[in-house]
Design an enzyme around this catalytic site. Sequence first.
Site, PDB file in Angstrom:
ATOM      1  N   ASP A  52       0.346  16.598  -0.776  1.00  0.00           N
ATOM      2  CA  ASP A  52       1.788  16.617  -1.019  1.00  0.00           C
ATOM      3  C   ASP A  52       2.127  16.078  -2.403  1.00  0.00           C
ATOM      4  O   ASP A  52       3.024  16.583  -3.081  1.00  0.00           O
ATOM      5  CB  ASP A  52       2.516  15.783   0.047  1.00  0.00           C
ATOM      6  CG  ASP A  52       2.479  16.470   1.405  1.00  0.00           C
ATOM      7  OD1 ASP A  52       2.177  17.688   1.434  1.00  0.00           O
ATOM      8  OD2 ASP A  52       2.731  15.801   2.422  1.00  0.00           O
ATOM      9  N   LYS A  70     -13.946  40.985  16.556  1.00  0.00           N
ATOM     10  CA  LYS A  70     -12.732  41.795  16.405  1.00  0.00           C
ATOM     11  C   LYS A  70     -11.547  40.908  16.769  1.00  0.00           C
ATOM     12  O   LYS A  70     -11.303  40.624  17.941  1.00  0.00           O
ATOM     13  CB  LYS A  70     -12.781  43.011  17.326  1.00  0.00           C
ATOM     14  CG  LYS A  70     -11.614  43.949  17.109  1.00  0.00           C
ATOM     15  CD  LYS A  70     -11.808  45.235  17.873  1.00  0.00           C
ATOM     16  CE  LYS A  70     -10.801  46.293  17.459  1.00  0.00           C
ATOM     17  NZ  LYS A  70      -9.426  45.817  17.424  1.00  0.00           N
TER      18      LYS A  70
END
Length: 700
Positions: free
Chosen positions: A35, A113
């Site tokens: 941050d 997948k």
Amino acid sequence: MSVPDRIAELRRRIADADRAYYLLDAPTVPDAEYDRWMRELQGLEAAHPALVTPESPTQRVSGRPSAAFAEVRHALPMLSLQNAFTEAEVADFVRRIVEATGEARPAFSVEPKIDGLAVSLRYEDGLLVQGATRGDGARGEDVTANLRTLRSIPLALRMPAGEPPPAVLEVRGEVFMPKAAFERFNAEVIAAGGKPLANPRNGAAGSLRQLDPGITAKRPLAFFAYGIGEVRGFALPATHSALLRALGALGLPLSPEIDVAQGLDGVLAYHGRIAALRDVLPYDIDGVVYKLDRLDLQEKLGFVARAPRWAIAHKFPAQEELTILEGIDVQVGRTGAITPVARLRPVRVGGVTVTNATLHNADQIARLDVRIGDTVVVRRAGDVIPEVARIVPERRPSGPDGQPLQPPFVLPSACPECGSAIERPEGEAVARCSGGLVCPAQRKQALLHFASRRAMDIEGLGERLIEDLVDFGPVRSVADLYTLTLDDLLAMKRRAEARDGVTPETVKQGKIATRWAENLLGGIDQSRNTTLERLLFALGIRDVGEATAKQLARWFGSLDALMAADVEALLAVPDVGPVVSARIAGFFAQPHHRALVERLRSHGVHWPEGPPQRTAEGPLAGRTVVLTGGLSAMGRDEAGAHLEALGAKVAGSVSKKTSLVVAGEAAGSKLAKARELGIEVWEEATLLDFLRRHGRLAGP
DNA sequence: GCTCCTCGAGTTCT
DNA sequence: CTCGAGGAGC
């Protein structure tokens, strides 16, 4: 350190931290530090606006909500994959590759997948310029602003020092919501009193379609790359696996489970390994994908109907879950068929919440021996429709004597809707309510069928309205629809609302609330103009579906000719045998059915009639065509109508008698069967070309 | 009489 | 999509 250098350093640190956090799942810096960098960068950029670039991490949320998503045409179409559900199908796939390439034990690039949604990221000169959804494969939606908010998607490619970025690099991959992030997000939403996302897949899809990128930015989405689209100025390696590594080196995230497997035994072992990991993987998957590794061999194999011949998705078997059977209801269908339906304690199976499942008929209930209160295994078979697969006998509630608390389920002997006797003809599987049109349930279903899109296509007449029309309105038979007035409808609505205890909106809002009634009357009016085959189908004669109605309409040409036909004359119609012929003759022998037809006619229902057409003509005469998959230029029905106009017989399923299969997008089992039988297959472009050449379509 | 093809009918959830 | 059953061919 100069300001530009400091800015560059901060951007690099932030990009590395993003990568570590989202891709490697291993935060390298504490959040507070991250941050601080971000705030410092924002401060520097605010002080030096000229140094702000679109690929700066501060620019992920562009903040400008777009009104709608623009359409994007993919430079190279985004492909679909063939699916395999069994090892035998995978074996076929591998065998075809072995035969086509001569490689005895071909290498495959293998990957999970992921159950998310496919997107394409376009980098020009190393910068992310566009992100698009898959759409229909040829065209998708421009969701660039939303994709930019994903911290795992690099805004700029990480090029090694001194190396120029490729002019164009389209990266294909999957956007998804990691399972843990999904749970966390929903917990927060619920705590805040909001509506949680249904499942990670829908959550990801919904998040990407937000008009305000600020909302997307708050959703915990991630991305994995699995392939490429258009490429310029980028040297392709020799194999798919090396290509993926190259993408990884450019900063694109890859699934850590990506691997290379050799031959059939190799891919099957991979399938087993991933299946075992399924529950602990941080994201939802529905199978694994095998891609032939060597790119030169991929090219050699090419495509069938928009799916590559060199890749296949090996799906996991249907997912199963346990739940409690809370009750068994019976439904009454249009023909009176009694269908028992399992009411289940809601359970998530393969991404959707299941509460109902059909039990088909009494035989099925007996076979399963399901009783209320049982713990049952619910499975989503064939991709969609849930079914009760079996019960768990050990969990059956029992009394102190060890006997089950519930007796075996028996179908009621009287119809729950009308009280008529339920009969089950000897040797048949389905039981039926004997009430006929006396039974309100059958009457409603008959109306619903009559109004349905493939029958009379009455817009605005759905299930809810039919309930009210039958319960509170003057509608007893389908012919009554054509005498309805605005006053009838408003009076009906008032009665329905009185029952529901709702303040009558019709009174409250005056004219505005009559809009629906006017729409319905308009829809009914439009349906007066129809065709003989639609009318015949709409009448709901048992065993006369769309195909038979079409045959009858063609064979007789006019309704009067059909109504005059006796059993023998009907037997001559193709696909009509003794049973169906007796049903049709029996239907029109009933005076009230003849009266119904007359009422429909006298209220303006009309259709073109002509001479009987008993032979097919045209370039496709004698050919049986099956359409499968989705077409982009027109609907399947429309395509079928064109083909019939050219003399073809359009059938619903593939067999030895099929002469041609038209395979659109995402064609499934029918295409597979066509290939197996060696039947000619056209893709959409071939069909369109053919239609054009025979004057069924204008323009190129 | 047997077997293969088709069609019809019913179904779930978003 | 799936099941059941009607139709048609052998």
